[in-house]
Motif scaffolding. Structure first.
Motif, PDB file in Angstrom:
ATOM      1  N   ILE A 221       0.695  -1.037  -0.051  1.00 24.96           N
ATOM      2  CA  ILE A 221       0.013  -0.146   0.034  1.00 24.96           C
ATOM      3  C   ILE A 221       0.899   1.239   0.094  1.00 24.96           C
ATOM      4  O   ILE A 221       0.503   2.209  -0.667  1.00 24.96           O
ATOM      5  N   ASP A 222       2.063   1.292   0.934  1.00 24.77           N
ATOM      6  CA  ASP A 222       2.786   2.439   0.729  1.00 24.77           C
ATOM      7  C   ASP A 222       4.021   2.407   0.089  1.00 24.77           C
ATOM      8  O   ASP A 222       5.298   3.134   0.592  1.00 24.77           O
ATOM      9  N   GLN A 223       4.233   1.416  -0.800  1.00 21.56           N
ATOM     10  CA  GLN A 223       5.571   1.246  -1.293  1.00 21.56           C
ATOM     11  C   GLN A 223       5.487   0.809  -2.669  1.00 21.56           C
ATOM     12  O   GLN A 223       4.817  -0.014  -3.173  1.00 21.56           O
ATOM     13  N   LYS A 224       6.691   1.433  -3.311  1.00 19.27           N
ATOM     14  CA  LYS A 224       6.762   1.274  -4.856  1.00 19.27           C
ATOM     15  C   LYS A 224       8.203   0.641  -4.977  1.00 19.27           C
ATOM     16  O   LYS A 224       9.004   1.286  -4.285  1.00 19.27           O
ATOM     17  N   GLY A 225       8.465  -0.319  -6.032  1.00 16.34           N
ATOM     18  CA  GLY A 225       9.728  -0.558  -6.302  1.00 16.34           C
ATOM     19  C   GLY A 225      10.227  -0.387  -7.737  1.00 16.34           C
ATOM     20  O   GLY A 225       9.168  -0.572  -8.631  1.00 16.34           O
ATOM     21  N   THR A 226      11.221  -0.045  -8.165  1.00 19.67           N
ATOM     22  CA  THR A 226      11.699   0.094  -9.467  1.00 19.67           C
ATOM     23  C   THR A 226      13.124  -0.856  -9.398  1.00 19.67           C
ATOM     24  O   THR A 226      13.924  -0.351  -8.910  1.00 19.67           O
ATOM     25  N   GLN A 227      13.006  -1.786 -10.473  1.00 17.46           N
ATOM     26  CA  GLN A 227      14.573  -2.517 -10.601  1.00 17.46           C
ATOM     27  C   GLN A 227      15.084  -2.277 -11.925  1.00 17.46           C
ATOM     28  O   GLN A 227      14.383  -2.363 -13.011  1.00 17.46           O
ATOM     29  N   PHE A 228      16.395  -1.981 -12.024  1.00 17.43           N
ATOM     30  CA  PHE A 228      16.892  -1.698 -13.260  1.00 17.43           C
ATOM     31  C   PHE A 228      18.029  -3.029 -13.400  1.00 17.43           C
ATOM     32  O   PHE A 228      18.844  -3.275 -12.354  1.00 17.43           O
ATOM     33  N   ASP A 229      18.228  -3.802 -14.450  1.00 14.42           N
ATOM     34  CA  ASP A 229      18.907  -4.880 -14.588  1.00 14.42           C
ATOM     35  C   ASP A 229      19.535  -4.838 -15.934  1.00 14.42           C
ATOM     36  O   ASP A 229      18.978  -4.797 -16.758  1.00 14.42           O
ATOM     37  N   LEU A 230      21.039  -5.732 -16.018  1.00 17.06           N
ATOM     38  CA  LEU A 230      21.623  -5.577 -17.144  1.00 17.06           C
ATOM     39  C   LEU A 230      22.049  -7.205 -17.179  1.00 17.06           C
ATOM     40  O   LEU A 230      22.653  -7.488 -16.229  1.00 17.06           O
ATOM     41  N   THR A 231      21.860  -7.614 -18.213  1.00 19.20           N
ATOM     42  CA  THR A 231      22.637  -9.061 -18.400  1.00 19.20           C
ATOM     43  C   THR A 231      23.194  -9.196 -19.946  1.00 19.20           C
ATOM     44  O   THR A 231      22.726  -8.528 -20.819  1.00 19.20           O
ATOM     45  N   GLY A 232      24.152  -9.908 -19.762  1.00 21.26           N
ATOM     46  CA  GLY A 232      24.771 -10.117 -21.196  1.00 21.26           C
ATOM     47  C   GLY A 232      25.411 -11.427 -21.233  1.00 21.26           C
ATOM     48  O   GLY A 232      25.974 -12.005 -20.214  1.00 21.26           O
TER      49      GLY A 232
END
Length: 355
Positions: A221-232
């Motif tokens: 309810i009070d929390q947002k998440g943002t994930q940045f990810d790099l694979t190679g």
């Protein structure tokens, strides 16, 4: 931002159906034979024995039992393609499947993936249903990983999504994906659909490929998440493959007086095939948890995971002896005397069969 994303997704769907209409117009009045493939069946089974020298459970996924023979997962994947459409039904059972699927005693627990695809054009594909995550380097299936144990990044990242996504091939080298999903690792949504993600792929040659991924949504309810990810991945030679994964997650907390949180990590993978029956692999991972989100130390801690694995193959059977040592900046482990310690060595013997 969410509205803009929805507009983009709707636009892609309109392009898909417009392209279908154009194809139909071109073939109107003439016979068109659909290409139908037979039902394909494949999958795998795995089991392992793990011995932790601290006599404690590991802190990463799927290998949390000490000094015991353990079942992993049995999965059967059914798929079929008919002209522009196809489906995949990936059914799985066992402790590994339960941990990945978030077993809650429901009728959907055995479903690891269940999705349908529609190739609107040669460049645009729409997928709807439940599918494995596009984030990260490792996968749930033991048949898809060189190491049997999993990384901290994989264990704390998403496992799967339920929703719709559109993949578009810009050209032979670049691709783009956008998607709208339920709550992460959930087959239903308790907060209203608000997760969305995108992926930019780059493959300039058969030897080199890279993916930049973004996943965002409300996790509470009070929390947002943002994930940045790099694979190679880079096939450096016929026998040597180099892999890379780096990820950073921000957690925004709306509660007054609460600080935002984050965690991050990076890993290097080296796999070398000595011959057709023997491969040697190494994973070196650094995982940083400055706010105590995953490792449980409020003041912050980090851990280095060094994993050495061999893949000994006999047809579809792979035997994986593995030694792993986790070294933390704080005493997050417990030794055989029950005292806190900063190191945790583990010896694993796994058997994986793919068909």
């Amino acid at each position: 931002m969410k509205k803009s994303f929805l507009l983009v997704l709707v636009a892609l769907l309109l392009v898909a159906f417009t392209a279908k209409a154009q194809d139909a117009a071109k073939t109107e009045g003439s016979e068109k034979k659909e290409e139908v493939s037979g039902l394909e069946v494949h999958g795998g089974v795995d089991a392992y024995f793990g011995y932790n020298f601290n006599e404690e459970a590991m802190k990463t996924s799927f290998t949390g039992v000490h000094n015991s023979f353990e079942l992993g997962m049995a999965n059967v994947i059914l798929s079929q393609k008919m002209d522009k459409v196809s489906f995949v039904a990936d059914l799985a059972w066992g402790p590994r499947a339960d941990a990945a699927n978030g077993s809650a005693g429901s009728s959907t627990d055995a479903i690891k993936q269940l999705f349908m695809t529609y190739a609107a054009t040669d460049d645009l594909t729409i997928t709807a249903g439940n599918f494995s995550t596009f984030v990260g380097y490792e996968v749930i299936d033991a048949t898809g990983n060189f190491n049997y144990s999993t990384s901290y990044m994989f264990s704390n990242g998403p496992f799967y999504h339920t929703g719709v996504k559109a993949d578009y091939a810009v050209n032979d080298q670049f691709g783009f994906m956008v998607g709208l999903f339920n709550d992460t690792d959930s087959k239903t949504d308790a907060n209203g659909i608000n997760h969305y993600g995108c992926q930019l792929s780059y493959a300039p040659s058969e030897e080199l490929s890279a993916y930049f991924n973004v996943l965002h949504g409300r996790e509470a309810i009070d929390q947002k998440g943002t994930q940045f990810d790099l694979t190679g991945t880079y096939q450096a030679s016929k026998d040597l493959m180099v892999g890379l994964n780096a990820t950073y997650k921000m957690i925004s907390i709306d509660t007054d007086g609460a600080d935002d949180q984050s965690w991050m990590g990076a890993a290097l993978y080296l796999n070398y095939m000595v011959n057709d029956g023997l491969g040697l692999g190494f994973r070196g991972e650094y995982f940083d948890d400055p706010d105590g989100v995953n490792l449980g130390v409020a003041s912050g801690s980090n851990v280095i995971d060094l994993t050495f694995s061999a893949n000994m193959k006999s047809g579809p059977l792979t035997f994986i002896p593995e030694f792993r040592i986790d070294m933390a900046s704080e005493d997050i482990f417990v030794d055989t005397d029950g005292k806190p310690t900063s190191t945790s060595p583990t010896l694993l013997f796994a058997v994986v069969y793919g068909f």
